[in-house]
Write a protein that holds these residues in place. Structure first.
Motif, PDB file in Angstrom:
ATOM      1  N   ASP A  61     -22.090  41.327   0.411  1.00  0.00           N
ATOM      2  CA  ASP A  61     -23.406  40.264   0.810  1.00  0.00           C
ATOM      3  C   ASP A  61     -23.901  40.305  -0.501  1.00  0.00           C
ATOM      4  OD1 ASP A  61     -21.662  41.872   3.573  1.00  0.00           O
ATOM      5  OD2 ASP A  61     -23.884  41.752   4.140  1.00  0.00           O
ATOM      6  N   VAL A 104     -22.875  48.960  10.229  1.00  0.00           N
ATOM      7  CA  VAL A 104     -22.369  50.138   8.811  1.00  0.00           C
ATOM      8  C   VAL A 104     -23.191  51.288   8.670  1.00  0.00           C
ATOM      9  CG1 VAL A 104     -22.484  49.283   6.767  1.00  0.00           C
ATOM     10  CG2 VAL A 104     -21.666  47.424   8.320  1.00  0.00           C
ATOM     11  N   PRO A 131     -17.268  48.848   7.215  1.00  0.00           N
ATOM     12  CA  PRO A 131     -17.392  47.590   7.862  1.00  0.00           C
ATOM     13  C   PRO A 131     -15.974  47.876   8.880  1.00  0.00           C
ATOM     14  CG  PRO A 131     -17.864  46.723   5.864  1.00  0.00           C
ATOM     15  CD  PRO A 131     -17.047  47.910   5.585  1.00  0.00           C
ATOM     16  N   SER A 157     -25.512  43.397  15.657  1.00  0.00           N
ATOM     17  CA  SER A 157     -25.947  43.923  13.795  1.00  0.00           C
ATOM     18  C   SER A 157     -25.246  44.421  13.237  1.00  0.00           C
ATOM     19  CB  SER A 157     -27.274  44.051  13.999  1.00  0.00           C
ATOM     20  OG  SER A 157     -28.510  44.425  12.422  1.00  0.00           O
ATOM     21  N   SER A 158     -24.405  43.697  12.312  1.00  0.00           N
ATOM     22  CA  SER A 158     -22.911  44.859  11.363  1.00  0.00           C
ATOM     23  C   SER A 158     -24.489  45.315  10.894  1.00  0.00           C
ATOM     24  CB  SER A 158     -22.924  43.352  11.009  1.00  0.00           C
ATOM     25  OG  SER A 158     -23.474  42.439  10.283  1.00  0.00           O
ATOM     26  N   SER A 159     -24.855  44.850   9.910  1.00  0.00           N
ATOM     27  CA  SER A 159     -25.942  45.701   9.570  1.00  0.00           C
ATOM     28  C   SER A 159     -26.153  47.200   9.853  1.00  0.00           C
ATOM     29  CB  SER A 159     -26.973  45.422   8.246  1.00  0.00           C
ATOM     30  OG  SER A 159     -27.667  44.979   9.851  1.00  0.00           O
ATOM     31  N   ARG A 184     -16.911  48.087  12.641  1.00  0.00           N
ATOM     32  CA  ARG A 184     -16.264  46.731  13.718  1.00  0.00           C
ATOM     33  C   ARG A 184     -15.101  47.927  14.772  1.00  0.00           C
ATOM     34  NH1 ARG A 184     -15.403  43.692   9.961  1.00  0.00           N
ATOM     35  NH2 ARG A 184     -13.321  44.130   9.375  1.00  0.00           N
ATOM     36  N   TYR A 209     -21.869  46.288  16.291  1.00  0.00           N
ATOM     37  CA  TYR A 209     -21.264  45.524  16.002  1.00  0.00           C
ATOM     38  C   TYR A 209     -21.390  44.125  15.876  1.00  0.00           C
ATOM     39  CZ  TYR A 209     -18.995  43.578  10.950  1.00  0.00           C
ATOM     40  OH  TYR A 209     -18.651  43.065  10.290  1.00  0.00           O
TER      41      TYR A 209
END
Length: 406
Positions: free
Chosen positions: A245, A54, A35, A49-51, A39, A46
């Motif tokens: 998560d 990643v 993560p 959409s962080s997922s 970032r 990021y």
């Protein structure tokens, strides 16, 4: 067996294992820092959409794995006549340079290139250092010799990876990789000081090492590790987002989840090294069955705090139990080309790393959630078990067809 005092022998084994610690750091720290890496290197993606970011950052792990796959057989063949200590020292220099490059590369694409380059000496290091350790320990201790070097990797996951992960979270992931480069320099100095000179194999040559690649059993055993071990990496690559998560714990808990994995790896590696020198086939079957069960359990219970840590321990233990088992099996089916056999095991492990990370990324990107890679891992481990059984069956039939000599 080389004549050394007990203290000198233990110091030499410790130096070689320290290299395993450093290799474990450079390979596995990215998993806990995914993560943070996403970032830092992919800020716009990021933010959207962080997922997805990643999942894309997971290709950094895949790039390292592919570097191992390419470098292991290539270096094993080219260095067949090189004394083992000199080979290990040269590989440590390459590690240090590649890891520094990973830390200072300014863009995601350049980091991918640096991770690929840093991985090139990985397989040859475990091969050469493992053979050195086995020589120091004496005949009949091949699996234990490799388990000693792999033991450094398990200690890395138990202590080093969580600590360096916490450092990367608190400071910056680039700082984490600079510290890892320092571990490679420290290992180089230790090897230079205490590891004795060991000549290369008397009949060693690039042609002899490459001849192992013509043996179908070598490819079958390598495929067993590449597919079966991918089940572990499908879980471990995404342990950070599972912790935060799925289980709902803070990012500060991720290093403790990695401790659970590392503790399991330490126990499993020691047990696998001991049993593999006694009954290789039984050890492999037990290992794969246990891995299948442990990954399935993880996928079912990781949403709870206790389940996360218990499942992580079991996955680490059953997976690294297979490390020295598969290493010994590859050397067995590649007589006369021990360095190639040892290095190919690392290629197989990192095809597994690449495959597990990639398939896990696909499952996450498809919207199946962060536990979906574990379900993929169960399937991969089952296929590994089947391939392992086929390998032993083919070996028995081959021996039966060979006429007895009078």
């Amino acid at each position: 067996m080389i004549e050394l005092s007990r203290g000198r022998r233990l110091a030499a084994l410790a130096a070689l294992a320290l290299g395993g610690v450093a290799v474990g750091l450079t390979e596995f720290v990215a998993m806990g820092l995914l993560p943070d890496i996403a970032r830092g290197l992919l800020p716009h993606e990021y933010a959207q959409s962080s997922s997805d970011a990643v999942a894309r950052a997971g290709w950094m792990i895949t790039a390292y794995a592919l570097g191992v796959v390419v470098g292991a057989p290539l270096i094993a063949a080219l260095s067949a006549r090189l004394p083992r200590k000199k080979l290990v020292l040269g590989l440590l220099v390459l590690f240090a340079v590649g890891t520094v490059a990973s830390a200072i590369a300014p863009t995601f694409d350049l980091v991918l290139v640096a991770r690929f380059a840093a991985a090139l000496p990985h397989g040859a290091y475990f091969g050469a250092a493992g053979l050195l350790a086995a020589t120091l320990m004496g005949p009949g201790n091949e699996a234990r010799g490799f388990a000693t070097v792999l033991g450094g990797l398990t200690v890395s996951n138990l202590v080093g990876v969580p600590l360096i992960t916490r450092l990367g979270q608190a400071a910056d992931w680039r700082v984490a990789y600079l510290v890892i480069a320092g571990f490679f320099v420290l290992t180089l100095l230790a090897v230079l000081a205490v590891v004795p000179e060991v000549a290369a194999a008397v009949d060693g040559s690039p042609a002899t090492e490459l001849r192992a690649l013509r043996t179908s059993q070598v490819w079958l055993v390598a495929a067993t590790g590449a597919v079966g071990f991918a089940g572990f990496f499908a879980v471990n690559t995404y342990i950070a987002p599972v912790t935060t998560d799925v289980t709902g714990l803070s990012a500060a808990t991720v290093p403790w989840a990695l401790v659970a994995v590392g503790l399991g790896m330490t126990v499993g590696n020691a047990l696998g090294g001991w049993l593999a020198d006694r009954d290789l086939q039984r050890s492999m079957v037990i290992g794969f069955v246990a891995m299948i069960v442990s990954i399935a359990v993880f996928s079912l219970v990781a949403s709870s705090r206790v389940g996360l840590f218990v499942g992580a321990f079991l996955v680490g233990a059953t997976s690294l139990y297979l490390g020295p088992v598969l290493q010994a099996r590859l050397i067995t089916v590649a007589p006369g080309a021990q360095l190639m056999g040892a290095a190919l095991n690392q290629s197989a492990m990192n095809i597994a790393n690449s495959l597990g990370a990639a398939l896990g990324s696909v499952a996450i990107a498809a919207g199946l959630g962060y536990l979906a890679p574990a379900r993929v891992g169960v399937v991969l481990a089952i296929v590994g078990l089947i391939l392992g059984l086929v390998s032993f069956a083919v070996g028995r039939r081959t021996r039966e067809r060979v006429p007895a000599t009078v």
